[in-house]
Write an enzyme that holds these catalytic residues in place. Structure first.
Site, short mmCIF file in Angstrom:
data_model
loop_
_atom_site.label_atom_id
_atom_site.label_comp_id
_atom_site.label_asym_id
_atom_site.label_seq_id
_atom_site.Cartn_x
_atom_site.Cartn_y
_atom_site.Cartn_z
CG ASN A 1 23.34 24.36 21.09
OD1 ASN A 1 22.59 24.92 19.82
ND2 ASN A 1 22.42 24.79 21.68
CB CYS B 1 18.06 24.50 15.58
SG CYS B 1 19.37 24.56 13.91
N GLY B 2 15.95 26.20 13.68
CA GLY B 2 15.18 26.74 12.27
C GLY B 2 15.65 25.57 11.05
CG ASN B 3 19.12 27.47 8.85
OD1 ASN B 3 17.59 27.96 7.71
ND2 ASN B 3 19.41 28.35 8.73
CG ASN C 1 19.77 32.48 19.48
OD1 ASN C 1 21.39 31.58 19.04
ND2 ASN C 1 19.21 31.52 20.08
CD GLU D 1 22.47 30.26 14.91
OE1 GLU D 1 22.65 28.99 15.96
OE2 GLU D 1 22.81 29.41 14.43
NE ARG D 2 20.15 29.28 23.57
CZ ARG D 2 19.14 29.23 24.20
NH1 ARG D 2 19.62 29.77 25.19
NH2 ARG D 2 18.04 28.31 23.81
CB CYS E 1 20.25 31.71 12.87
SG CYS E 1 18.96 30.74 14.75
CB THR F 1 14.95 29.78 15.70
OG1 THR F 1 16.23 30.49 15.68
CG2 THR F 1 14.00 28.78 15.62
#
EC number: 5.1.1.7
Length: 261
Positions: free
Chosen positions: A65, A74-76, A172, A189-190, A199, A201
């Protein structure tokens, strides 16, 4: 040591990427990662990723992070590292790679910058008042919000993320507005501790939550708009389990350079 880096973005979610096969860093300095992700004193990014070798997969994704700490999925970032692997010549049009939440399959469209990333299956969704709470590789809180474009996402998201229920582990926080032919999603987002332009996810969690809320079943395709552009979520839902979940969207190389670790 001097390390070559690349900067990628997916719908405005931006990342620093490093080929860890070529430039292995034995002792990862979390404070250095935090500084590199800083938008005033570093390169600026929502996170940093190492692409590492793995004996059973095309590669492994190690994600950190913006606060320098190891992150959940992290999806992106996953879509961006697939584009990065393509640029490095590791893969062609398809890949199987390993992330913190397990194996992932992804495919690259003929357009070149459109990445379709398979996410984990899901069968558990909890409620917190009007909100849905679920894990799509990272934990998410999803709540519907009208007039979302004018909503104070930062302060409201920060309050929820730091309340007594979620403060210790973090969550999140996604605000979603159903605009008929698409969803509009904004996320606090955390790990970044701020709103991000997208984001992956999070939009996945939002699309699944809205399908659950509307009692939709079958094969579902959900266009999603975020501050950084357009994404699409597809999945199958039989009333019990969400399967064949794909996060689809653009991933583009922005620039590259040298940093000292």
């Amino acid at each position: 040591m001097d390390v070559h880096f690349y900067k990628y973005q997916g719908a405005g979610n931006d990342f620093i990427l490093i080929d860890h096969r070529i430039s292995p860093i034995k002792d990862i300095d979390y404070e250095s990662i935090k500084q590199l992700c800083d938008r005033r004193f570093g390169i600026g990014a929502d996170g940093l990723m190492f692409l590492t070798a793995h004996p059973e997969y095309d590669f492994e994704m190690l994600y950190f992070n913006a606060d320098g700490r190891p992150g959940s999925m992290c999806g992106n970032g996953g879509r961006c590292i697939v584009a990065f692997a393509k640029h490095l010549g590791i893969i062609d049009k398809e890949t199987d790679f390993l992330a913190v939440d397990g194996p992932h399959y992804a495919r690259i469209s003929e357009k070149g910058n459109w990445i379709e990333l398979q996410m984990i299956d899901l069968d558990t969704i909890n409620r917190d008042g009007k909100a849905y709470v679920l894990n799509t590789g990272s934990p998410h809180y999803v709540i519907q919000q009208q007039d979302l474009i004018n909503f104070d996402v930062y302060h409201n998201g920060k309050t929820i993320r730091n309340n007594d229920t979620y403060k210790e582990n973090g969550i999140n926080v996604n605000f979603v507005e159903d605009q008929g032919d698409h969803l509009f999603v904004r996320t606090f987002e955390r790990g970044v501790e701020d709103e991000t332009y997208a984001c992956g996810t999070g939009v996945t969690a939002a699309a699944i939550s809205i399908a659950k809320h509307k009692n939709q079943t079958g094969h579902i395709q959900t266009p999603v708009k975020v501050l950084g552009g357009d994404l699409k979520i597809t999945f199958d839902y039989d009333g019990k389990q969400f399967t064949n979940v794909f996060l689809c969207g653009p991933a583009e190389r922005v620039f590259e350079g040298e940093i000292t670790f």
